[in-house]
Design a protein around this motif. Structure first.
Motif, PDB file in Angstrom:
ATOM      1  N   ARG A 239      -7.566  92.765  32.744  1.00  0.00           N
ATOM      2  CA  ARG A 239      -7.412  91.694  33.743  1.00  0.00           C
ATOM      3  C   ARG A 239      -8.096  90.409  33.263  1.00  0.00           C
ATOM      4  NH1 ARG A 239      -8.340  96.075  37.496  1.00  0.00           N
ATOM      5  NH2 ARG A 239      -6.401  96.559  38.584  1.00  0.00           N
ATOM      6  N   PHE A 240      -9.274  90.579  32.643  1.00  0.00           N
ATOM      7  CA  PHE A 240     -10.010  89.413  32.146  1.00  0.00           C
ATOM      8  C   PHE A 240      -9.202  88.706  31.067  1.00  0.00           C
ATOM      9  CE2 PHE A 240     -13.125  87.395  29.338  1.00  0.00           C
ATOM     10  CZ  PHE A 240     -13.867  86.656  30.251  1.00  0.00           C
TER      11      PHE A 240
ATOM     12  N   VAL B 163     -17.993  92.577  29.668  1.00  0.00           N
ATOM     13  CA  VAL B 163     -16.999  93.162  30.565  1.00  0.00           C
ATOM     14  C   VAL B 163     -16.685  94.551  30.030  1.00  0.00           C
ATOM     15  CG1 VAL B 163     -14.697  92.904  31.576  1.00  0.00           C
ATOM     16  CG2 VAL B 163     -16.059  90.867  31.020  1.00  0.00           C
TER      17      VAL B 163
ATOM     18  N   GLY C  96     -14.736  98.428  30.413  1.00  0.00           N
ATOM     19  CA  GLY C  96     -13.665  99.222  31.002  1.00  0.00           C
ATOM     20  C   GLY C  96     -12.300  98.629  30.735  1.00  0.00           C
TER      21      GLY C  96
ATOM     22  N   GLU D 272      -9.361  98.521  32.403  1.00  0.00           N
ATOM     23  CA  GLU D 272      -8.688  97.716  33.430  1.00  0.00           C
ATOM     24  C   GLU D 272      -9.377  96.363  33.623  1.00  0.00           C
ATOM     25  OE1 GLU D 272      -7.753  99.558  37.075  1.00  0.00           O
ATOM     26  OE2 GLU D 272      -6.716 101.266  36.172  1.00  0.00           O
ATOM     27  N   LYS D 273     -10.714  96.371  33.639  1.00  0.00           N
ATOM     28  CA  LYS D 273     -11.443  95.109  33.810  1.00  0.00           C
ATOM     29  C   LYS D 273     -11.197  94.175  32.633  1.00  0.00           C
ATOM     30  CE  LYS D 273     -15.184  96.826  36.739  1.00  0.00           C
ATOM     31  NZ  LYS D 273     -16.654  97.035  36.855  1.00  0.00           N
ATOM     32  N   VAL D 274     -11.228  94.719  31.412  1.00  0.00           N
ATOM     33  CA  VAL D 274     -11.001  93.887  30.230  1.00  0.00           C
ATOM     34  C   VAL D 274      -9.569  93.367  30.222  1.00  0.00           C
ATOM     35  CG1 VAL D 274     -10.836  93.894  27.710  1.00  0.00           C
ATOM     36  CG2 VAL D 274     -12.802  94.951  28.831  1.00  0.00           C
TER      37      VAL D 274
END
Length: 300
Positions: A230-231, A222, A224, A226-228
């Motif tokens: 949220r994850f 994963v 970035g 923001e992506k991390v």
């Protein structure tokens, strides 16, 4: 029969060599045990330089192991991460199989980020790099391990060094700053603070998780902030603080996190790469229970 005391004098170094070449605690243990059996069978006085002899023996065993290991990892489910080495404190040198005077120079060589990059090298390149760049073994001795000429080994080490420099961010912050970043990450996760996570994550942060198909984990990295973030938040929703303990412990030579479920006898180990700007640039989560069996959870 060669003396036990002579072998024990070098056991820590041998394990350190084996772990860095294989990336596996179990394989390193097996390699050192096999080296001991070969040492036992050696007549007294046959090895003029026990340190050099034993380093060559254990390195050759590990070099042979890498061939079969590569074929196993080609069919591995999801990202493959090394088996983590967890120490209760920075002073627990034995957990890394390092002599205390070696810690400053060798701690970075056992980082999860470096060991992951070493996985991309050929067995010969990896062995040459570990032996020469980390343990200062001369090229002629490495040539005996990989069955090449000293000049060929020099080229192997050079190619490996270029890959490492391109793929591994140096530990640019000190231990205090590294720990601060890890604790800020933990506080943001515990508090459910999305903005707090974004503040501590580098924009290009990479999350890798190794479940090995045994537990739920992301099958691809994963990337970035923001992506991390949220994850991580999704993962945190399944966290039960009443049942699971979270410990800040040294993971492969730097502060990391260990999640322990004493009831279910489960664990997860998180290693962090902290960039020069003080932000977290990489998170490596080892979740595969097979890779955590060597941990003494009660002692952590």
């Amino acid at each position: 029969m060669a003396e036990l005391s002579a072998f024990e004098e070098h056991r820590g170094r041998l394990w350190g060599v084996a772990y860095r070449i294989t990336g596996s605690v179990a394989d390193a243990d097996d390699a050192v045990q096999e080296a001991w059996l070969r040492w036992q069978a050696l007549p007294d006085g046959e090895a003029a330089d026990p340190r050099a002899y034993l380093t060559t023996v254990v390195s050759r065993i590990c070099y042979d192991q890498l061939g079969s290991a590569r074929s196993r990892r080609e069919t591995y489910v999801g990202p493959w991460l090394p088996e983590p080495v967890v120490a209760a404190s920075a002073d627990d040198a034995e957990a890394l199989a390092l002599d205390p005077q070696d810690r400053v120079t060798l701690d970075e060589s056992v980082s999860m980020a470096l060991l992951t990059v070493l996985e991309r090298l050929t067995p010969a390149e990896r062995t040459a790099f570990v032996l020469h760049d980390v343990f200062a073994v001369p090229f002629p001795e490495i040539a005996e391990v990989v069955g090449r000429t000293p000049e060929s080994v020099r080229q192997l080490a050079s190619r490996a060094r270029k890959h490492v420099r391109a793929g591994v961010p140096r530990r640019a912050v000190d231990r205090t700053e590294h720990r601060r970043a890890v604790e800020a990450f933990l506080a943001a996760v515990a508090g459910g603070e999305f903005d707090g996570l974004l503040k501590i994550l580098d924009p290009g942060v990479v999350w890798r998780s190794d479940g090995g198909g045994k537990v739920t984990a992301a099958r691809v990295p994963v990337v970035g902030d923001e992506k991390v973030a949220r994850f991580v938040q999704r993962l945190a929703r399944g966290f039960d603080p009443a049942r699971m303990a979270v410990l800040v412990r040294d993971v492969n030579g730097a502060p990391g996190l260990v999640f322990v479920d004493p009831v279910g006898e489960q664990a997860a180990v998180f290693a962090f790469t902290v960039a020069e700007n003080g932000l977290i640039a990489g998170i490596d989560a080892v979740l595969n229970p097979d890779k955590l069996r060597h941990l003494d959870l009660d002692a952590l």
